[in-house]
Design an enzyme around this catalytic site. Structure first.
Site, short mmCIF file in Angstrom:
data_model
loop_
_atom_site.label_atom_id
_atom_site.label_comp_id
_atom_site.label_asym_id
_atom_site.label_seq_id
_atom_site.Cartn_x
_atom_site.Cartn_y
_atom_site.Cartn_z
N ASP A 537 106.51 -43.25 18.19
CA ASP A 537 106.94 -42.74 16.89
C ASP A 537 106.14 -41.51 16.52
OD1 ASP A 537 104.50 -43.62 15.38
OD2 ASP A 537 105.19 -45.59 16.03
N GLU A 617 105.52 -39.89 53.30
CA GLU A 617 105.66 -40.09 51.84
C GLU A 617 104.61 -39.29 51.08
OE1 GLU A 617 107.43 -44.64 51.42
OE2 GLU A 617 105.31 -44.35 51.86
#
Ligand code: DGJ
Length: 735
Positions: A537, A617
């Site tokens: 928020d 990776e």
């Protein structure tokens, strides 16, 4: 441009931003009436829209005598009170000592001031120079009781937002109980509008829902002591035909992280009213004579060009006037967090192993998550004991941190200061320091209780413990988590008639603790978190430039979560990481590129066991970091466009960033399914300069802005499900 004007003849206030205008008028009997919010209409005073009718069963103020057409029950107003003949949802309700609840709020005086008002102890928008904003204070008074209500308006012309807050002072001789004190009330003399809000749950926050505003009251709320995973304290109200780039729309955001309520009502006269503020449930504030209460702030904006412009207004306002951290537009170190790699099972060797592997691929910050302190081998013990667990981290924290610093990496640490485990030394020492109702067993959640941080001695003690840890080794990043809702609301330190104040005092306590932290360590990068996005928020953004968006790290679910979040909050505030596949929350497998493209539209980091990655990776992961660093300025500062939406007919979620000068464009997205014999989808970009020529950096293909926006480009055909795309376009002079 004059941001605030008062016309003494017509008694009209005009608030003006670059493209919006807000008007109110002191009407008959000193009633403050809402006139207009929308496009700038120049010098016009919109005084002609109010139609007064004699409406049965809608009463009239005593002073109106036989004018039955003047009724507060249907009049658009600025801030209304209970007990006064307006039966709609209202801004304020009080209880006088005689038991009555009436307040007749009449205009008393006003002041226009340079700069922005302040709300001590509460998060709110700030100015960097006085000319960024102007303040209007309007004083309303209830003569019989002496209660005064000061309406505060902060006008920020450049980012088209207006902030609101309310200060209530008891100037009477007897005490009052404040039962409801909304931060904002907004009347729309309109019907046929839609409400867009962001609902959800743990692991699936901020899902987007659009629904018609029909007769009666609709409510979006949290009573959980935190803004919550379930509803977000932000709404959009728009015309039925409004789309991303067309139509009227209003946005309202509450700058607060605790209980909230946003109600919307369509009344008998087909007018819409919205209120936003602290939830009145379990709220009651005692105001003795001379005492005041200040509400948190709400921010509102208007767009005549659809939803995306609302997002641009909020993103700019929050980046420039809410997020105080110097990291707001600075490179955020690419991090690795050990949570999904180890959970609680680690020792210093394992942590160092991850850090070393991280360094090799270009990661800049190692974050030690939950489990490093007290007797924290699982989630039911140790909270409150903020000293290192040497059984796990042999040799102590400073030694480990030194080794990480020696790698040339920054170090960050996880804390959860608002909580206490029953199985902790702190609880054994101070069993009364948690929220607990006397004579009742507490409701536990994740096996923990809320510390009563409305008490100064409690928060000072906890922060002192944490400061000792942070001082003992140079910590550059803190992740501040909270993993349960507030419950068992009762503070041992307050009398019976002040227990209704606990939830708000608790929230003020949290803000005080965060303020202490960032004041003591001004260069610290703070990421707040609440079991993922349970406290995502505007209140939190005042303290932390980034918030962990969700515990769900699955790239495909994140498309929806980050899409909803983007309506209100800047993309650079969304904590997002690449995690392992199959994903721990969903079991889904996606390519590393896909996970990274989604996490790059956020703060970008890794949260997996890098020691277990293959060489190949690691090479991909390393290249992705280089890629992120190149595009990060666009993500931090560009204008954001939602090109397609999850669940629409496009089989893809696509978004873009356009630099403020429209010379650079970044398009990102994920094509969801690989269909055989697929339909063709054209992507129409937005926000470009139609005259400019743009070169796609990989292929060298040149298009005009007009072609990219109006003719569109075909969405690539994927070779498998969930394939990502990322295009960069740069302005070019080439033919
Ligand atoms: C919830 C957070 O969202 C996670 O990232 C992790 O920090 C855990 N808490 C640790 O308990």
């Amino acid at each position: 441009m004059e941001p605030i004007k008062f016309n003494p003849q017509s008694r009209v206030f005009t608030l003006r931003t670059c493209s919006t205008m807000y008007q109110m008028q002191i009407e008959r009997y000193d009633t403050l009436v809402h006139l207009y919010y929308g496009a700038d209409l120049g010098d016009t005073e919109v005084v002609h829209r109010i139609v007064n009718l004699d409406r049965g069963f809608s009463g009239n103020p005593y002073e109106a005598e036989d004018d039955r057409r003047f009724s507060l029950d249907v009049l658009p107003q600025e801030y209304t009170a209970e007990g006064n003949g307006d039966y709609r949802i209202q801004g304020i309700e009080i209880r006088h000592t005689d038991g009555s609840n009436c307040l007749q709020l009449k205009y008393c005086s006003h002041q226009i001031l340079p700069g922005k008002y302040r709300l001590p102890g509460l998060p709110s928008l700030f100015t960097t120079q006085e000319s960024d904003a102007a303040t209007l204070e309007i004083l309303l008074k209830d003569e019989p009781s002496g209660v005064e209500v000061k309406l505060l308006y902060g006008v920020f012309p450049q980012c088209d937002v207006i902030t609101r807050a309310v200060e209530i002072t008891n100037h009477g001789t007897s005490r009052i109980a404040l039962k409801k004190a909304m931060s904002l009330e907004l009347d729309f003399p309109k019907r046929s509008m839609d409400l867009i809000h962001f609902y959800g749950r743990h692991n699936m926050e901020r899902q987007t829902e659009r629904r018609p505003i029909t007769h009666g009251i609709q409510s979006i709320e949290s009573k959980r002591g935190m803004s919550s995973h379930h509803h977000n304290p932000a709404v959009l109200i728009c015309d039925r035909r409004t789309t991303e780039d067309y139509g009227d729309c209003y946005g309202i955001v509450f700058v607060y992280s605790g209980n909230f309520e946003c109600q919307v009502e369509l009344d008998q006269a087909e007018q819409t009213r919205l209120v936003m503020g602290i939830h009145p449930s379990n709220f009651s504030f005692r105001l003795n004579s001379g005492e005041s209460f200040t509400t948190p702030e709400a921010v509102m904006t208007w767009s005549g060009k659809g939803l995306e412009q609302i997002s641009h207004h909020f993103h700019d306002a929050f980046r420039n006037h809410l997020i105080r951290s110097s990291y707001v537009n600075r490179h955020r170190p690419v991090l690795v967090n050990n949570w999904e790699a180890t959970y609680f099972q680690f020792d210093e060797k394992k942590l160092y192993g991850i850090a070393k592997a991280a360094k090799e691929i270009g990661i800049e910050l190692f974050v030690l998550d939950d489990g490093w302190f007290g007797k924290r081998d699982d989630d039911i013990s140790g909270l409150g004991d903020w000293y290192v667990n040497e059984k796990k981290i042999h040799g102590g924290l400073p030694a480990l941190v030194q080794k990480i610093h020696d790698l040339g990496m920054k170090f960050g640490i996880w804390i959860e200061p608002e909580m206490i485990s029953e199985d902790s030394d702190l609880y054994r020492l101070h069993p009364d320091w948690c929220l607990k109702v006397p004579g009742r067993n507490p409701m536990t959640s994740r096996g923990q209780l809320n510390l009563d941080v409305s008490r100064k001695e409690v928060r000072d003690y906890v922060m002192e413990q944490i400061f000792q840890v942070l001082d003992s080794c140079h910590v550059e990043y803190v992740k501040w988590d909270v993993n349960r809702a507030v419950g068992n609301v009762f503070s041992q330190s307050l009398p019976e008639d002040r227990q209704g104040e606990v939830l708000h005092r608790h929230m003020l306590g949290v803000y005080d603790m965060m303020e202490q932290l960032i004041t003591r360590y001004p260069d610290l990068l703070l990421e707040t978190c609440a079991g993922g996005g349970g406290r995502f928020d505007a209140g939190m953004l005042y303290y932390s430039p980034q918030i962990w968006c969700s515990d769900n790290t699955d790239a495909i679910d994140r498309l929806e979560i980050q899409y909803g979040t983007s309506f209100i909050y800047p993309i650079s505030t969304m904590g997002a990481h690449v995690s392992v596949c199959p994903n721990h929350q969903t079991g889904r497998t996606t390519a590393m590129n896909t996970r990274a493209v989604v996490a790059m539209s956020g703060t970008f980091g890794y949260e997996l066991d890098l020691e277990h990655m293959t060489k190949e990776e690691k090479e991909i992961a390393s290249n992705l970091i280089t890629q992120f660093k190149e595009i990060e300025p666009m993500i931090q500062n560009g204008d954001y466009y939602r090109i397609t939406a999850p669940g629409d007919e496009n089989n893809a979620v696509i978004w873009s960033f356009v630099s403020k000068d429209k010379t650079n464009v970044l398009v990102c997205g994920v094509v969801l399914r690989k269909y055989p014999n697929p339909p063709i989808t054209l992507l129409h970009l937005r926000g470009l300069d139609p005259q400019k020529k743009y070169k796609e950096t990989l292929t060298g293909q040149i298009y005009t802005g007009a072609v990219l926006m109006y003719a569109g480009i075909p969405l690539p055909l994927p070779s498998m499900d969930y394939e990502s795309l990322q295009y960069r376009f740069e302005e070019t002079d080439e033919i």
